[in-house]
Each structure stands twice: as C-alpha cells, then as structure tokens.
Design an enzyme around this catalytic site. Structure first.
Site, PDB file in Angstrom:
ATOM      1  N   GLU A 177       0.850  -1.198   0.000  1.00  0.00           N
ATOM      2  CA  GLU A 177       0.000   0.000   0.000  1.00  0.00           C
ATOM      3  C   GLU A 177       0.884   1.247   0.000  1.00  0.00           C
ATOM      4  O   GLU A 177       1.539   1.549   0.996  1.00  0.00           O
ATOM      5  CB  GLU A 177      -0.925  -0.015   1.231  1.00  0.00           C
ATOM      6  CG  GLU A 177      -1.770   1.239   1.342  1.00  0.00           C
ATOM      7  CD  GLU A 177      -2.560   1.321   2.654  1.00  0.00           C
ATOM      8  OE1 GLU A 177      -2.824   0.268   3.279  1.00  0.00           O
ATOM      9  OE2 GLU A 177      -2.896   2.446   3.057  1.00  0.00           O
ATOM     10  N   ARG A 208       0.577  10.376   0.246  1.00  0.00           N
ATOM     11  CA  ARG A 208       0.903  11.458   1.178  1.00  0.00           C
ATOM     12  C   ARG A 208       2.127  12.224   0.755  1.00  0.00           C
ATOM     13  O   ARG A 208       2.523  13.171   1.425  1.00  0.00           O
ATOM     14  CB  ARG A 208       1.191  10.875   2.573  1.00  0.00           C
ATOM     15  CG  ARG A 208      -0.033  10.361   3.235  1.00  0.00           C
ATOM     16  CD  ARG A 208       0.318   9.831   4.606  1.00  0.00           C
ATOM     17  NE  ARG A 208      -0.527   8.704   4.889  1.00  0.00           N
ATOM     18  CZ  ARG A 208      -0.457   7.961   5.967  1.00  0.00           C
ATOM     19  NH1 ARG A 208       0.448   8.242   6.897  1.00  0.00           N
ATOM     20  NH2 ARG A 208      -1.264   6.956   6.138  1.00  0.00           N
ATOM     21  N   THR A 223      -4.378   6.102   1.499  1.00  0.00           N
ATOM     22  CA  THR A 223      -4.643   7.524   1.790  1.00  0.00           C
ATOM     23  C   THR A 223      -5.290   8.225   0.594  1.00  0.00           C
ATOM     24  O   THR A 223      -5.003   9.389   0.321  1.00  0.00           O
ATOM     25  CB  THR A 223      -3.365   8.274   2.254  1.00  0.00           C
ATOM     26  OG1 THR A 223      -2.529   7.397   3.020  1.00  0.00           O
ATOM     27  CG2 THR A 223      -3.728   9.447   3.152  1.00  0.00           C
ATOM     28  N   LYS A 257     -11.115  -1.305   6.493  1.00  0.00           N
ATOM     29  CA  LYS A 257      -9.937  -1.011   7.309  1.00  0.00           C
ATOM     30  C   LYS A 257     -10.476  -0.447   8.631  1.00  0.00           C
ATOM     31  O   LYS A 257     -11.340   0.433   8.612  1.00  0.00           O
ATOM     32  CB  LYS A 257      -9.119   0.039   6.562  1.00  0.00           C
ATOM     33  CG  LYS A 257      -8.012   0.709   7.335  1.00  0.00           C
ATOM     34  CD  LYS A 257      -7.201   1.602   6.386  1.00  0.00           C
ATOM     35  CE  LYS A 257      -6.159   2.394   7.156  1.00  0.00           C
ATOM     36  NZ  LYS A 257      -5.114   2.930   6.275  1.00  0.00           N
TER      37      LYS A 257
HETATM   38  C1  3PG Z   1      -2.129   4.313   7.866  1.00  0.00           C
HETATM   39  O1  3PG Z   1      -2.004   5.178   7.055  1.00  0.00           O
HETATM   40  O2  3PG Z   1      -2.783   3.290   7.643  1.00  0.00           O
HETATM   41  C2  3PG Z   1      -1.474   4.489   9.192  1.00  0.00           C
HETATM   42  O3  3PG Z   1      -0.886   5.734   9.311  1.00  0.00           O
HETATM   43  C3  3PG Z   1      -0.477   3.439   9.488  1.00  0.00           C
HETATM   44  O4  3PG Z   1      -0.393   3.441  10.855  1.00  0.00           O
HETATM   45  P1  3PG Z   1       0.955   3.045  11.616  1.00  0.00           P
HETATM   46  O5  3PG Z   1       1.993   4.026  11.135  1.00  0.00           O
HETATM   47  O6  3PG Z   1       0.625   3.204  13.077  1.00  0.00           O
HETATM   48  O7  3PG Z   1       1.299   1.623  11.246  1.00  0.00           O
END
Ligand code: 3PG
Length: 194
Positions: free
Chosen positions: A34, A38, A61, A121
């Site tokens: 994934e 960002r 995202t 999710k």
């Molecule tokens: C995401 O975008 O799914 C989260 O920011 C990932 O979360 P983590 O950095 O706590 O694993």
C-alpha cells in the site's frame, strides 16, 4: 486481504527507493503493498513498484476523487482510504477496483454496507479502542471483515489476527531501516499465524 497477514503501509519520499523497497518486501513474503498518497513521489513510486515481479501494488490515503483518477491512471490494483464517504466510494466501487475504506464506528459500517461493501480497514485501530472496540463493533455486523491499521505492531498483530473477522492487519513498522531489515521484518510478518 487474504494474500498475506500484513499489508505494509508505505510513505515514500523518493521514488528511486521504491523498487528496492518493493523487492525486499516481496522477498520477505509480503506481496501486497500500500503506497500512501501522502507524498509527491507516491504516483512514481507506484509505477516503479509495479515493475517488481510478484508485487500487488495499491494506493492508500486516497481521500478524494481527484486522487482516485490519478491512481487509476497509475493502474493500481487496489485502493485504501482512511475513511468512507459516498462521494469517493461510489466511483471506486463502479470501477471494479478492490476497495478498502476506513471505518471506526457503527455508522461508518452501515454506510459501507449500504454501498455493498463488507471489507473494511479499522482505522485508527489502537486509538479507536483497540481490539476490544473492534470486537464490540463487529458483533452486530457478522458479515464484516476487517484490516486493523494504525498503531499495530509485530507484537500486537497476533492478537488482532486471532480474531476471526480480522483477515489481515496494516502497518508502517515493516518499511523502516535497511533493505535487509525490511526483508527480515517482512519475513516475520508473513509468518504470522491467522
Ligand atoms: C495508515 O495510514 O494506515 C497508518 O498511518 C499506518 O499506521 P501506523 O503508522 O501506526 O502503522
């Protein structure tokens, strides 16, 4: 969600690092990648990673339809969002690309079910109440399948994965350090029982 127990969440600043990163993850046994929208490098990173044999590359995202159009142009194989809006979900569903939107409440899940979705999710997993909250949320929605993400670690993943409606977890912890570190962390993640 059934391909591997962990979906690595990747924030890529420099597209030149994308291919070696994808290779290390795939070597370690994590094929579903994934790439979060960002950073300005995300779309180039997706295109680079798609060159890696065995990699299944998606965009994360994705929060609006402009980004949806961009990631479709990059031929992503799945799309992840931190939340769920009808404005974004409807065109993604119509495109046929597998879609994993974020939910954190019963109302979110009901909106997803209305749209024909039942794989979600759970985000942000730890700060939304952790496994205890997901168990309570999942109880009335027997058809729901979940990928908790946000604060999940190698140490906490087994407990999440032991809960039947959890098909996999997501996390950024895997893609840190050297490529050898990444491969080793991917191997440990890929071996998690579920
Ligand atoms: C995401 O975008 O799914 C989260 O920011 C990932 O979360 P983590 O950095 O706590 O694993």
């Amino acid at each position: 969600m059934r391909t591997a127990p962990v979906i690595p969440v990747l924030v890529i600043e420099d597209a030149a690092t994308a291919r070696p990163l994808a290779e290390a993850l795939v070597r370690g046994g994590l094929r579903v990648l994934e790439v979060t929208m960002r950073t300005p490098a995300a779309l180039d990173a997706i295109r680079e990673m798609k060159q890696v044999p065995g990699a299944i590359v998606g965009a994360g995202t994705v929060v609006n339809t402009a980004q949806f159009d961009q990631v479709m142009d990059a031929d992503v194989e799945f799309i992840v969002s931190p939340g769920l809006t009808e404005t974004l979900a409807a065109p993604i569903i119509a495109s046929g690309v597998p879609y994993l939107p974020g939910i954190a409440s019963a109302a979110d899940i009901m909106r997803g079910l209305d749209l024909g979705l039942d794989h979600f999710k759970f985000f942000p997993a730890e700060t939304s109440g952790g496994l205890k909250a997901l168990k309570a949320l999942a109880a009335p929605f027997y058809q729901g399948k979940f990928c908790p993400t946000g604060g999940v670690t190698l140490a906490s993943a087994p407990e999440w994965l032991a809960f039947d409606p959890v098909l996999c977890v997501g996390g950024s912890w895997i893609a840190t350090g050297t490529m050898d570190d990444v491969e080793a962390k991917a191997r440990a993640a890929a071996a998690l029982p579920r």
